[in-house]
Design a protein around this motif. Structure first.
Motif, mmCIF file in Angstrom:
data_model
loop_
_atom_site.group_PDB
_atom_site.id
_atom_site.type_symbol
_atom_site.label_atom_id
_atom_site.label_comp_id
_atom_site.label_asym_id
_atom_site.label_seq_id
_atom_site.Cartn_x
_atom_site.Cartn_y
_atom_site.Cartn_z
ATOM 1 N N ILE A 34 5.560 0.642 1.110
ATOM 2 C CA ILE A 34 5.002 -0.630 0.658
ATOM 3 C C ILE A 34 4.631 -1.433 1.898
ATOM 4 N N SER A 35 3.402 -1.934 1.929
ATOM 5 C CA SER A 35 2.940 -2.766 3.038
ATOM 6 C C SER A 35 2.560 -4.129 2.493
ATOM 7 N N ILE A 36 3.051 -5.165 3.160
ATOM 8 C CA ILE A 36 2.708 -6.534 2.789
ATOM 9 C C ILE A 36 2.055 -7.169 3.999
ATOM 10 N N VAL A 41 -0.522 -6.905 -1.086
ATOM 11 C CA VAL A 41 0.500 -5.874 -1.213
ATOM 12 C C VAL A 41 -0.200 -4.553 -1.496
ATOM 13 N N SER A 42 0.118 -3.530 -0.688
ATOM 14 C CA SER A 42 -0.455 -2.210 -0.931
ATOM 15 C C SER A 42 0.668 -1.175 -0.898
ATOM 16 N N ILE A 43 0.437 -0.098 -1.613
ATOM 17 C CA ILE A 43 1.429 0.958 -1.769
ATOM 18 C C ILE A 43 0.793 2.289 -1.411
ATOM 19 N N GLU A 44 1.555 3.125 -0.698
ATOM 20 C CA GLU A 44 1.155 4.507 -0.487
ATOM 21 C C GLU A 44 2.177 5.362 -1.224
ATOM 22 N N THR A 45 1.706 6.121 -2.202
ATOM 23 C CA THR A 45 2.601 6.940 -3.008
ATOM 24 C C THR A 45 3.071 8.158 -2.230
ATOM 25 N N ASN A 65 4.807 -10.459 6.474
ATOM 26 C CA ASN A 65 4.320 -9.137 6.863
ATOM 27 C C ASN A 65 5.507 -8.190 6.860
ATOM 28 N N LEU A 66 5.329 -7.029 6.224
ATOM 29 C CA LEU A 66 6.416 -6.070 6.093
ATOM 30 C C LEU A 66 5.832 -4.704 5.785
#
Length: 88
Positions: A34-36, A41-45, A65-66
């Motif tokens: 998970i990137s913030i 917010v975006s997700i890489e499965t 930011n995370l």
């Protein structure tokens, strides 16, 4: 938690006191990154698919930011008020 999916709302006890309950929405599933970046917010499965979170109900003007990857037993949850984040 079994058979939970992204977007599900979950209620659980606050981990340090167990007196208060939290209501959060599942953002990341086990094994995902998970990137913030600010309010994005975006997700890489686990399969490498990239998902940009589209949550029109969230009012977020955050500058957080995370980047975090969940283990095979973790979920990443966030409230619709994005001022605090919890990871279990």
């Amino acid at each position: 938690m079994k058979n939970q999916k992204r977007g599900d709302v979950v209620v659980f006890k606050y981990p340090t006191t167990l007196l208060n309950s939290l209501i959060k929405r599942i953002i990341g599933l086990p094994g995902e990154t998970i990137s913030i970046d600010g309010s994005k917010v975006s997700i890489e499965t686990k399969d490498g698919e990239k998902i940009d979170s589209d949550e029109p109900y969230v009012k977020n003007e955050s500058s957080n930011n995370l980047k975090i990857t969940t283990s095979e037993t973790e979920y990443f949850v966030m409230g619709d008020n994005r001022s605090r984040k919890f990871r279990f």
